[in-house]
Design an enzyme around this catalytic site. Sequence first.
Site, PDB file in Angstrom:
ATOM      1  N   CYS A  56      13.457  28.007 -44.396  1.00 58.78           N
ATOM      2  CA  CYS A  56      12.002  28.160 -44.292  1.00 58.78           C
ATOM      3  C   CYS A  56      11.141  27.021 -44.833  1.00 58.78           C
ATOM      4  O   CYS A  56      10.544  26.260 -44.085  1.00 58.78           O
ATOM      5  CB  CYS A  56      11.572  29.450 -44.982  1.00 58.78           C
ATOM      6  SG  CYS A  56      12.519  30.909 -44.533  1.00 58.78           S
ATOM      7  N   HIS A 117       4.270  29.559 -48.038  1.00 57.18           N
ATOM      8  CA  HIS A 117       5.603  29.212 -48.566  1.00 57.18           C
ATOM      9  C   HIS A 117       5.723  27.743 -48.958  1.00 57.18           C
ATOM     10  O   HIS A 117       6.772  27.115 -48.783  1.00 57.18           O
ATOM     11  CB  HIS A 117       6.688  29.582 -47.538  1.00 57.18           C
ATOM     12  CG  HIS A 117       8.030  29.835 -48.176  1.00 57.18           C
ATOM     13  ND1 HIS A 117       9.174  30.070 -47.445  1.00 57.18           N
ATOM     14  CD2 HIS A 117       8.412  29.890 -49.482  1.00 57.18           C
ATOM     15  CE1 HIS A 117      10.195  30.262 -48.249  1.00 57.18           C
ATOM     16  NE2 HIS A 117       9.756  30.161 -49.496  1.00 57.18           N
TER      17      HIS A 117
END
Length: 443
Positions: A56, A117
């Site tokens: 990610c 993130h």
Amino acid sequence: MQQPNIIFIVADDLGFADLGCYGGREASFGAVSPVLDGLASNGLLFTQGYSNSPVCSPTRFALMTGRYQYRLRGAAEEPIRSDARGSDKLGLPPSIPTLPSLLRGAGYRTALVGKWHLGYPPHFGPLQSGYDEFYGALSGGLDYFTHADSRGNHDWWEGEEAKHEDGYLTDLLSRRAVDYVHRQAQANAAEGHKPFFLSLHYTAPHWPWETRDDANRAPTLKNDLYDLSGGSVDIYRKMIHHMDEGIGQLMQALAEHGMVDNTLVVFTSDNGGERYSDNWPLVGGKMDLTEGGIRVPWIVHWPAIVPAGGVSRQLCMTMDWSATMLDVAGAVPAADFPLDGASMAAVLRYAAVEFERPLFWRMNHRDQRAYRVGEWKYLKVDQHEYLFNVAVDARERANHARHEPERLAAMRSSWEAWNASMPAIPADATVSPVYSTKDMPQR
């Protein structure tokens, strides 16, 4: 021609063949991705497109900067964990020029709806890195109903303020994206045309395995967000379908305001699929530099520029699309931070255009390295080296390393020269696989 509106839609852990337009099979409820399939048939589909990383947050560093993520300390985390709250080094420094900040400098309104993130406030955050608006989550994964992260922390935000609201996460993101388009149309009517850049970064179909109808599961997942005993292929496909429905609502909003023709819509995934994904014919998935971990869907829809029904074999990766968006918007990259990405603008107009595009990767996890150029790929996993002609062997089963030692040596040398140009992996960088063979058998 006016600067185009730009919408960058990023799914989370979507497999290469999960969508119908990439060969995905129907679910028990029918077609999984009719809207995205329609965007592909009316636009351009890439068969040789990659993510910058098989996990990610490193990919998101590349997306935001248009540069290899390895240049930044935070991207050495595989991935950034929720216990990084308060860290002043594990995130995207506000001093670094970003895709939204450069677009904003070129006259765009900017918004992130969805997953960030890339580090936590007060040191990092979307509003510090070029976005005018932020609505979504800061961490890597959260429950679709309680909006809590893997440590039980509330993780739903509007700007820099915690937001508490009921709703299924995917639907909340879709609704906010639709609302954003409506508000941009109203602003244009009142103030004159100004283009917008919308990052719509879904968490779907990332774990936990919850569909719109699974609110009753949320309490049981409070201390088990990885949901290792949950889910199924059909549940996973329904999660993708919910996202697809939301994208359909977004496209309808664009149509309502006459914005479809001059809006560049790009869809992809941050990395390859995980537990329930379909990566066929590729091997591996998230955390792997085999094709299943990094080859991802890339769909482009822009009726004013992109002819319908195109298919491209051009090699590309995430940061190339950041470069492309800056190019078509007329935004100038910062001189002190030259892009590693290459613009795909010519390919958008003519799908048959191809140019040589070397692509490099490395992972701390299992000491992996990979290099793709033309038809060939050099791969190292643990202490084993491989050489594949992925143009004819996408499944990476026919290892040419012993039979083509000169090609192997040349590609190894090219990778090592590239790697020497990047900062070394820090000794304190962390690797966090969610599951292992103790949880489920591997291939």
